[in-house]
Write an enzyme that holds these catalytic residues in place. Structure first.
Site, PDB file in Angstrom:
ATOM      1  N   MET A   1       0.829  -1.180   0.000  1.00 34.13           N
ATOM      2  CA  MET A   1       0.000   0.000   0.000  1.00 34.13           C
ATOM      3  C   MET A   1       0.871   1.240   0.000  1.00 34.13           C
ATOM      4  O   MET A   1       1.297   1.676   1.041  1.00 34.13           O
ATOM      5  CB  MET A   1      -0.893  -0.004   1.236  1.00 34.13           C
ATOM      6  CG  MET A   1      -1.726   1.238   1.358  1.00 34.13           C
ATOM      7  SD  MET A   1      -1.278   2.136   2.836  1.00 34.13           S
ATOM      8  CE  MET A   1      -2.038   3.674   2.545  1.00 34.13           C
ATOM      9  N   PRO A   2       1.175   1.758  -1.121  1.00 35.94           N
ATOM     10  CA  PRO A   2       1.863   3.041  -1.122  1.00 35.94           C
ATOM     11  C   PRO A   2       0.929   4.158  -0.677  1.00 35.94           C
ATOM     12  O   PRO A   2      -0.275   4.129  -0.917  1.00 35.94           O
ATOM     13  CB  PRO A   2       2.273   3.228  -2.576  1.00 35.94           C
ATOM     14  CG  PRO A   2       2.282   1.860  -3.147  1.00 35.94           C
ATOM     15  CD  PRO A   2       1.177   1.134  -2.434  1.00 35.94           C
ATOM     16  N   PHE A   3       1.503   5.115  -0.013  1.00 34.32           N
ATOM     17  CA  PHE A   3       0.815   6.342   0.365  1.00 34.32           C
ATOM     18  C   PHE A   3       1.575   7.465  -0.311  1.00 34.32           C
ATOM     19  O   PHE A   3       2.777   7.632  -0.083  1.00 34.32           O
ATOM     20  CB  PHE A   3       0.821   6.501   1.888  1.00 34.32           C
ATOM     21  CG  PHE A   3       0.141   7.752   2.360  1.00 34.32           C
ATOM     22  CD1 PHE A   3      -1.223   7.885   2.259  1.00 34.32           C
ATOM     23  CD2 PHE A   3       0.877   8.786   2.901  1.00 34.32           C
ATOM     24  CE1 PHE A   3      -1.860   9.043   2.697  1.00 34.32           C
ATOM     25  CE2 PHE A   3       0.262   9.942   3.345  1.00 34.32           C
ATOM     26  CZ  PHE A   3      -1.118  10.072   3.242  1.00 34.32           C
TER      27      PHE A   3
END
Length: 129
Positions: free
Chosen positions: A1-3
């Site tokens: 999950m990149p932010f």
């Protein structure tokens, strides 16, 4: 999950900030193995005095059109994969939005999987015992 955090000046017309986000998102899916629907982004447009930059750094001349892209993601991707990711984003922004390549600054922040909570105060990526 990149932010993803994207910071750019208010001089850009409406819609450009979201297009930058879409280009980054497509690069994540196609080049660093991010699953579809994993799109968490904060995009902020700033007044001119809120983006502090040098005239140049490492021989690169910057303009007020600078765009900062910071991606926090799970650790473990190779240097070659990261290089390709940077290049794809830069090429996409230059081609689709005519952004100067000198004004595209990208920073990756790698974290362990247990440093995420997607809601409910739970550590969804924690190893199951």
């Amino acid at each position: 999950m990149p932010f993803v955090r994207i910071d750019l000046g208010k001089q850009y017309p409406d819609g450009v900030a979201q297009q930058v986000g879409d280009i980054v998102y497509q690069a994540m899916i196609h080049h660093i193995n991010v699953p579809p629907d994993d799109k968490f982004q904060v995009i902020t447009k700033h007044d001119a005095d809120e983006l502090v930059i040098p005239k140049s750094y490492l021989g690169i001349e910057y303009s007020p059109g600078i765009i900062f892209i910071q991606v926090t993601l799970n650790e473990g991707r190779s240097t070659e994969l990261k290089k390709k990711f940077y290049k794809v984003i830069c090429d996409g922004l230059v081609e689709k939005l005519q952004i100067r390549p000198e004004d595209i600054v990208i920073n990756l922040v790698e974290v362990n999987k247990e440093n995420w909570s997607f809601g409910h105060g739970e550590m969804q990526y924690a190893p199951k015992n």
